[in-house]
Design an enzyme around this catalytic site. Sequence first.
Site, PDB file in Angstrom:
ATOM      1  N   LYS A   8      32.936 -28.460  20.121  1.00  0.00           N
ATOM      2  CA  LYS A   8      31.771 -27.851  19.485  1.00  0.00           C
ATOM      3  C   LYS A   8      30.507 -28.472  20.066  1.00  0.00           C
ATOM      4  O   LYS A   8      30.542 -29.553  20.671  1.00  0.00           O
ATOM      5  CB  LYS A   8      31.780 -28.080  17.976  1.00  0.00           C
ATOM      6  CG  LYS A   8      31.571 -29.528  17.567  1.00  0.00           C
ATOM      7  CD  LYS A   8      31.307 -29.662  16.084  1.00  0.00           C
ATOM      8  CE  LYS A   8      31.179 -31.132  15.672  1.00  0.00           C
ATOM      9  NZ  LYS A   8      30.037 -31.811  16.306  1.00  0.00           N
ATOM     10  N   PRO A  92      35.628 -34.022  27.588  1.00  0.00           N
ATOM     11  CA  PRO A  92      35.255 -35.415  27.867  1.00  0.00           C
ATOM     12  C   PRO A  92      35.199 -36.254  26.602  1.00  0.00           C
ATOM     13  O   PRO A  92      34.815 -35.784  25.528  1.00  0.00           O
ATOM     14  CB  PRO A  92      33.869 -35.289  28.510  1.00  0.00           C
ATOM     15  CG  PRO A  92      33.801 -33.897  29.032  1.00  0.00           C
ATOM     16  CD  PRO A  92      34.627 -33.065  28.103  1.00  0.00           C
ATOM     17  N   PHE A  93      35.573 -37.525  26.767  1.00  0.00           N
ATOM     18  CA  PHE A  93      35.574 -38.481  25.667  1.00  0.00           C
ATOM     19  C   PHE A  93      34.187 -39.103  25.537  1.00  0.00           C
ATOM     20  O   PHE A  93      33.505 -39.343  26.529  1.00  0.00           O
ATOM     21  CB  PHE A  93      36.618 -39.561  25.954  1.00  0.00           C
ATOM     22  CG  PHE A  93      36.696 -40.663  24.928  1.00  0.00           C
ATOM     23  CD1 PHE A  93      37.294 -40.441  23.698  1.00  0.00           C
ATOM     24  CD2 PHE A  93      36.151 -41.906  25.190  1.00  0.00           C
ATOM     25  CE1 PHE A  93      37.378 -41.451  22.748  1.00  0.00           C
ATOM     26  CE2 PHE A  93      36.239 -42.922  24.253  1.00  0.00           C
ATOM     27  CZ  PHE A  93      36.843 -42.695  23.030  1.00  0.00           C
ATOM     28  N   GLY A  94      33.731 -39.352  24.304  1.00  0.00           N
ATOM     29  CA  GLY A  94      32.429 -39.967  24.082  1.00  0.00           C
ATOM     30  C   GLY A  94      31.272 -39.090  24.480  1.00  0.00           C
ATOM     31  O   GLY A  94      30.226 -39.569  24.932  1.00  0.00           O
ATOM     32  N   ALA A  95      31.449 -37.783  24.296  1.00  0.00           N
ATOM     33  CA  ALA A  95      30.443 -36.824  24.755  1.00  0.00           C
ATOM     34  C   ALA A  95      29.688 -36.144  23.629  1.00  0.00           C
ATOM     35  O   ALA A  95      28.803 -35.327  23.878  1.00  0.00           O
ATOM     36  CB  ALA A  95      31.117 -35.759  25.624  1.00  0.00           C
ATOM     37  N   LEU A  97      31.069 -34.032  21.535  1.00  0.00           N
ATOM     38  CA  LEU A  97      31.592 -32.659  21.486  1.00  0.00           C
ATOM     39  C   LEU A  97      32.690 -32.488  20.439  1.00  0.00           C
ATOM     40  O   LEU A  97      33.193 -31.381  20.256  1.00  0.00           O
ATOM     41  CB  LEU A  97      32.131 -32.256  22.864  1.00  0.00           C
ATOM     42  CG  LEU A  97      31.103 -32.252  23.996  1.00  0.00           C
ATOM     43  CD1 LEU A  97      31.788 -32.029  25.343  1.00  0.00           C
ATOM     44  CD2 LEU A  97      30.041 -31.180  23.759  1.00  0.00           C
ATOM     45  N   GLY A  98      33.076 -33.559  19.776  1.00  0.00           N
ATOM     46  CA  GLY A  98      34.074 -33.456  18.716  1.00  0.00           C
ATOM     47  C   GLY A  98      35.480 -33.194  19.203  1.00  0.00           C
ATOM     48  O   GLY A  98      36.315 -32.693  18.441  1.00  0.00           O
ATOM     49  N   GLY A 100      38.038 -35.207  19.881  1.00  0.00           N
ATOM     50  CA  GLY A 100      39.058 -35.929  19.129  1.00  0.00           C
ATOM     51  C   GLY A 100      39.268 -35.354  17.748  1.00  0.00           C
ATOM     52  O   GLY A 100      40.405 -35.269  17.257  1.00  0.00           O
ATOM     53  N   SER A 101      38.175 -34.962  17.108  1.00  0.00           N
ATOM     54  CA  SER A 101      38.268 -34.340  15.784  1.00  0.00           C
ATOM     55  C   SER A 101      39.025 -33.021  15.856  1.00  0.00           C
ATOM     56  O   SER A 101      39.826 -32.704  14.972  1.00  0.00           O
ATOM     57  CB  SER A 101      36.865 -34.114  15.213  1.00  0.00           C
ATOM     58  OG  SER A 101      36.187 -35.346  15.023  1.00  0.00           O
ATOM     59  N   ASP A 134      33.667 -34.873  10.764  1.00  0.00           N
ATOM     60  CA  ASP A 134      33.553 -33.495  11.250  1.00  0.00           C
ATOM     61  C   ASP A 134      34.906 -32.831  11.488  1.00  0.00           C
ATOM     62  O   ASP A 134      34.965 -31.681  11.923  1.00  0.00           O
ATOM     63  CB  ASP A 134      32.688 -33.418  12.506  1.00  0.00           C
ATOM     64  CG  ASP A 134      33.250 -34.238  13.663  1.00  0.00           C
ATOM     65  OD1 ASP A 134      34.232 -34.975  13.464  1.00  0.00           O
ATOM     66  OD2 ASP A 134      32.688 -34.137  14.774  1.00  0.00           O
TER      67      ASP A 134
END
Length: 270
Positions: A8, A92-95, A97-98, A100-101, A134
């Site tokens: 997102k 991408p991780f740590g971006a 963009l959610g 992991g959620s 989120d």
Amino acid sequence: MVTYPNCKINLGLHVTSKRPDGYHNIESIFLPVPLTDTLSINPSDEFSFVQDGFPIDGDPMSNLVVKAYSLLKKDYPSQVSPVDIQLTKNIPFGAGLGGGSADASFTLKMVNDLFSLHISNAGLKNYASRLGADCPFFIDNHPVYATETGNQFSKVDIDVKKYKLVLLKPQCGVSTAEAYRGLTPRPGKVDLRQAIKKPISEWKDSIFNHFEDSIFPKCPEVAELKQFLYSHGALYASMSGSGSSVYGFFNQVDESIFSALPQSVLRYII
């Protein structure tokens, strides 16, 4: 069973106040974006979790996907059997963009379906809220106006399908804790639900992400990428979430604009 958890972006993000529980109240529009991971969950003789694609920091067994499965396994021990989980990270991780959620919430939905647990959407959102603020958004996965810690939603009508979305992610990453440091909570100057009704070319005058105040000085590359998008014709550009990705909406866009970017910058046209 295979699904494709999407990410997102935030259309505006106001950090309005700090809560007694240590969290913060926010206001934001959450918009699903069709950049996806690949998540496969299948019954197995014993539990296993394998992740590839973009690397994720930390112990794999602490991944939100594993935590989501474990929540349902604990509450439905006789129905939820061991599974083999394979996660390919394309988001991408740590971006901000959610990703992991999204993976966590899709895991809840998949395990619910795979083992016929018949958990309602409301029940799934309750489980998701235990994994991250989120995470519940990705259960229904449609545009919403998010408030409180980002877990209270009201539907909004917005359609940006006619625009091209360019998403850029620099090499630097930003942790949520780092993003909040140096940020002063304050009320938003506009009602985002009303602001998104204006022509998209007017959004840059009213729709802002408060985290840019704390992240741009620490990671100037993010600020430079936002300016890059505007200089190449973006109608609106912003950092997403707590960073460090930035996005821009375009009427038309060509991949040739990427030639001026460092090779380390991830780039997508969606």
